[in-house]
Design a protein around this motif. Structure first.
Motif, PDB file in Angstrom:
ATOM      1  N   GLU A  55      46.677  40.443  38.045  1.00 51.72           N
ATOM      2  CA  GLU A  55      45.866  41.663  38.176  1.00 51.72           C
ATOM      3  C   GLU A  55      44.952  41.840  36.971  1.00 51.72           C
ATOM      4  O   GLU A  55      43.800  42.240  37.100  1.00 51.72           O
ATOM      5  N   LEU A  56      45.517  41.551  35.802  1.00 55.36           N
ATOM      6  CA  LEU A  56      44.738  41.682  34.565  1.00 55.36           C
ATOM      7  C   LEU A  56      43.573  40.691  34.591  1.00 55.36           C
ATOM      8  O   LEU A  56      42.437  41.042  34.278  1.00 55.36           O
ATOM      9  N   LEU A  57      43.883  39.443  35.006  1.00 57.94           N
ATOM     10  CA  LEU A  57      42.835  38.430  35.048  1.00 57.94           C
ATOM     11  C   LEU A  57      41.751  38.833  36.055  1.00 57.94           C
ATOM     12  O   LEU A  57      40.574  38.654  35.812  1.00 57.94           O
ATOM     13  N   LEU A  58      42.211  39.385  37.176  1.00 60.96           N
ATOM     14  CA  LEU A  58      41.258  39.723  38.240  1.00 60.96           C
ATOM     15  C   LEU A  58      40.360  40.888  37.861  1.00 60.96           C
ATOM     16  O   LEU A  58      39.244  40.999  38.358  1.00 60.96           O
ATOM     17  N   SER A  59      40.861  41.762  37.011  1.00 60.85           N
ATOM     18  CA  SER A  59      40.066  42.940  36.682  1.00 60.85           C
ATOM     19  C   SER A  59      39.008  42.637  35.627  1.00 60.85           C
ATOM     20  O   SER A  59      38.245  43.499  35.250  1.00 60.85           O
ATOM     21  N   THR A  60      38.989  41.385  35.156  1.00 60.41           N
ATOM     22  CA  THR A  60      37.943  40.986  34.225  1.00 60.41           C
ATOM     23  C   THR A  60      36.950  40.106  34.984  1.00 60.41           C
ATOM     24  O   THR A  60      37.242  39.664  36.091  1.00 60.41           O
ATOM     25  N   PRO A  61      35.797  39.827  34.384  1.00 59.72           N
ATOM     26  CA  PRO A  61      34.819  39.006  35.119  1.00 59.72           C
ATOM     27  C   PRO A  61      35.196  37.522  35.180  1.00 59.72           C
ATOM     28  O   PRO A  61      34.347  36.699  35.462  1.00 59.72           O
ATOM     29  N   LEU A  62      36.438  37.180  34.927  1.00 61.54           N
ATOM     30  CA  LEU A  62      36.887  35.787  34.950  1.00 61.54           C
ATOM     31  C   LEU A  62      36.709  35.181  36.346  1.00 61.54           C
ATOM     32  O   LEU A  62      37.029  35.816  37.344  1.00 61.54           O
TER      33      LEU A  62
END
Lengths: 308, 372
Positions: free
Chosen positions: B208-215
């Motif tokens: 979720e953390l990764l997804l909430s960034t522009p990654l």
């Protein structure tokens, strides 16, 4: 920013296959506001928040977050918002410093800027442990505060918090809400979901959700006066309520709501005269106390009442 | 708008390195386990059959017949024991006391001296066919040695066939097994490593953390694979060190070529792991799937033990989608034969293709999952 609302949603609808998780929701959030989502599990709170963070694209309807829409698949929005999900998202096997460095790396923050932000946020959350502390060794409340810091490292305009205080101690919850107020004091907009009524009381406005629909949207006081225009009393029968008394009350004209709260009952009426008439029929010795309606009463009336 | 940002991929890679350093188990697994297994199997797996008990019933009992029996003994492969009768020899085979029996009838020495066809009977226990085949493989050498020793005329063979084993003159099976074993272990570990990493993010909720960034998906995949490529190369280095210093396995080819082949193979396996991880999203399931998909085909269908050429057509074609089959061919070719890039063009190209295919699959699946 052009001074418009921080966030707008119009007829926002999100479907997963045949299932409609969010159904035609419309609202707007002003900058600097604490905007709460209240609702049972599965009411669509998390899905709404995830969409507004750019994690999901609306099936129908429009949303503008920080002045941006979804034409780029939500990438622009992701740059403007910070998101703290229900689950604890920091890495337990990394140190505090490593976790924050990773968050900064994902956002491509300049190292000097990231360091400065880290210091600012540490003083905001009053974090004074060494950077080399393992995250796994921190108490639950501190972990949540650190998650907030990680979500705010890139100085987002809007912060989304999905049940940020689930599973932490009451003292930590109170502290976290103080933190939320401080964050809005810095000009940020905060959208927060919660199960706790006392937390909802602290929001500027509350969106009440049920099965994907927005059923009420107002300030806590506004919600209360809209749901309960007349007086409310707490009745104490000194033990289990006699069935006849409850039956009589239930048939009384002008009764809006009758619900059990522990051993006591809350009864709300359309007006003072109706209340006096109804209470006159109760057995002698019944304790009565006029009370202001709580958000819980509102929730019961609007959400659970609609299910009856 | 760019589609890949190396800085974000580097952030993911750095974080992955931290995970690896924090969890010494992974390090030990990749760097140590292959070495341990190679040592273990290097000693245990030995296709060279030695010290077989041979029941000898010699009714002829002439100088010639005794010479034949002694040649069997001096070959080093057999331990002859006297059998009192053909029935005794047969009982010995039945009970497993003998692996083979040699029966010499009366008149053997006389016929040999006359230049007439002299006959001996050789019976092999076929229960263990690999052993039986090894035994039969020794026979021509032993027969010709026996003929030389008995001084019998060799005119019986009009076309003398001189056999020489290239690259592995002693047919030392370790030279064959160890490079192949390394392929299988490295392949399995590579799949396992990445299969767990993405699933772990899903399970922890950190996705979720990764997804909430522009990654972007490609940045996650690159960042997740890069550290393990280095780790796997480290594992390969140690395995080769042990193979050469410990077991005397030669390395005749080019090191850069071997390195590029290893890199391709590692990338293909790591991508396979990512595909598994992206699909399952659960560590437990990912672990089981990678064990099955990483171990069974490579053990049975890669040519590690059973030659691909002798498989039924379906399996022969099926092996083409297995990266270990191609790297098995390349690794053995480079180490033992000293084959060059031109000789190994097909396996290397196939590895490239599989690598690209698996990476694309991981990327596609990941993209549809992550991007709304």
């Amino acid at each position: 920013m052009n001074g418009g609302p921080a966030l707008e949603a119009r007829d926002l609808t999100i479907k997963f296959g045949d299932f409609t998780a969010v159904d035609g929701v419309t609202f707007s959030v002003e900058r600097g506001e604490i905007f709460g989502f209240l609702g049972a599990n599965g009411a669509g709170k998390t899905t709404t928040i995830r969409t507004l963070c750019g994690l999901l694209v609306p099936t129908r309807g429009e949303a503008r977050v920080g002045g941006l829409d979804f034409s780029d698949g939500g990438r622009g929005i992701k740059g403007k918002v910070g998101y703290m999900s229900q689950k604890f998202t920091l890495y337990n096997d990394l140190t505090v410093g490593e976790n924050l460095d990773f968050a900064a790396g994902l956002r491509k923050l300049d190292p000097a800027y990231a360091r400065r932000r880290r210091e600012e946020l540490f003083s905001l959350i009053a974090f004074d442990r060494p950077l080399s502390t393992m995250v796994s060794s921190l108490p639950g409340g501190v972990k949540q505060e650190l998650s907030l810091a990680a979500a705010m490292l890139h100085d987002p305009e809007i912060v989304f918090l999905d049940e940020p205080t689930a599973g932490v101690s009451p003292a930590s919850r109170a502290r976290f809400w103080e933190l939320i107020r401080e964050v809005t004091g810095l000009g940020k907009t905060v959208l927060v979901t919660t199960h706790y009524m006392d937390e909802a009381e602290q929001c500027g406005r509350i969106a009440l959700m049920r099965t994907g629909k927005l059923i009420a949207l107002d300030s806590p006081a506004g919600l209360k006066s809209a749901a309960f225009p007349g007086p409310m009393v707490e009745l104490d029968f000194g033990g289990p309520a006699p069935a006849t008394a409850l039956e009589g009350l239930g048939r009384a004209p002008g009764l809006l709501e009758l619900s059990p709260h522990g051993m006591r009952w809350h009864a709300a009426f359309a007006g003072g005269r109706e209340m006096e008439a109804a209470l006159a029929g109760l057995p002698a010795g019944t304790g009565r106390r006029e009370i202001p309606p709580s958000l819980e009463d509102v929730f019961i009336r609007l959400v659970e009442g609609a299910e009856r | 708008m760019t589609f890949f940002d190396p800085r974000r991929a580097a952030a993911v890679a750095r974080k992955e390195v931290m995970h690896i350093l924090r969890d010494p188990f992974t390090l030990v697994l990749v760097l140590g386990l292959p070495v341990v297994l190679v040592v273990f199997f290097g000693f245990a797996i030995d296709f060279d059959v030695k010290n077989l008990r041979l029941g000898v019933y010699d009714r002829d009992n002439t100088r010639h017949s005794r010479q034949v029996a002694s040649v069997f003994e001096s070959s080093g492969y057999f331990l002859p024991e006297g059998a009192s009768s053909p029935a005794d020899a047969a009982r010995g085979l039945d009970s497993g006391r003998y692996s083979a029996a040699l029966l010499i009838e009366p008149g053997f020495g006389r016929d040999l001296g006359r230049g007439a066809p002299a006959r001996v009977q050789f019976i092999v226990d076929g229960t263990d066919n690999s052993k039986a085949q090894a035994v039969l493989g020794y026979l021509p050498g032993i027969t010709s040695a026996a003929l030389r020793k008995t001084g019998a005329p060799a005119a019986a063979d009009p076309v003398p066939l001189a056999t020489r084993y290239m690259y592995n003159p002693e047919l030392n099976s370790r030279w064959f097994v160890i490079p192949g074993l390394a392929v299988i272990i490295i392949g399995l570990l590579s799949i396992l490593m990445t299969a767990l990493t993405v699933a772990r993010e899903w399970e922890n909720g950190s996705m979720e953390l990764l997804l909430s960034t522009p990654l972007r998906p490609a940045e996650i995949i690159a960042g997740k694979i890069a550290p393990y490529v280095l780790l796997v190369l480290g594992g390969v280095f140690f395995v080769n060190l042990v193979a050469r210093l410990g077991f005397g396995v030669p390395f005749r080819g080019s090191h850069p070529l071997f390195l590029s082949g290893t890199l391709l193979f590692a990338l293909a396996c790591l991508s396979q792991g990512i595909v598994i991880s992206v699909i399952t999203r659960q560590q437990q399931l990912a672990m089981q799937l990678s064990m099955i998909s990483g171990l069974l085909p490579s053990l049975l269908l890669s040519g590690f033990i059973f030659p691909v050429e002798s498989m039924p057509p379906f399996f022969r074609y099926f092996t083409m989608i297995l990266s270990p089959r191609w790297f098995m061919e390349a690794a053995r070719g480079i180490t033992i034969r000293g084959a060059g890039a031109a000789d190994l063009a097909l396996p290397l190209l196939a590895l490239c293709g599989l690598c690209a295919l698996l990476l694309a699959a991981a990327f596609r699946k990941f993209k549809t999952d992550l991007e709304p």
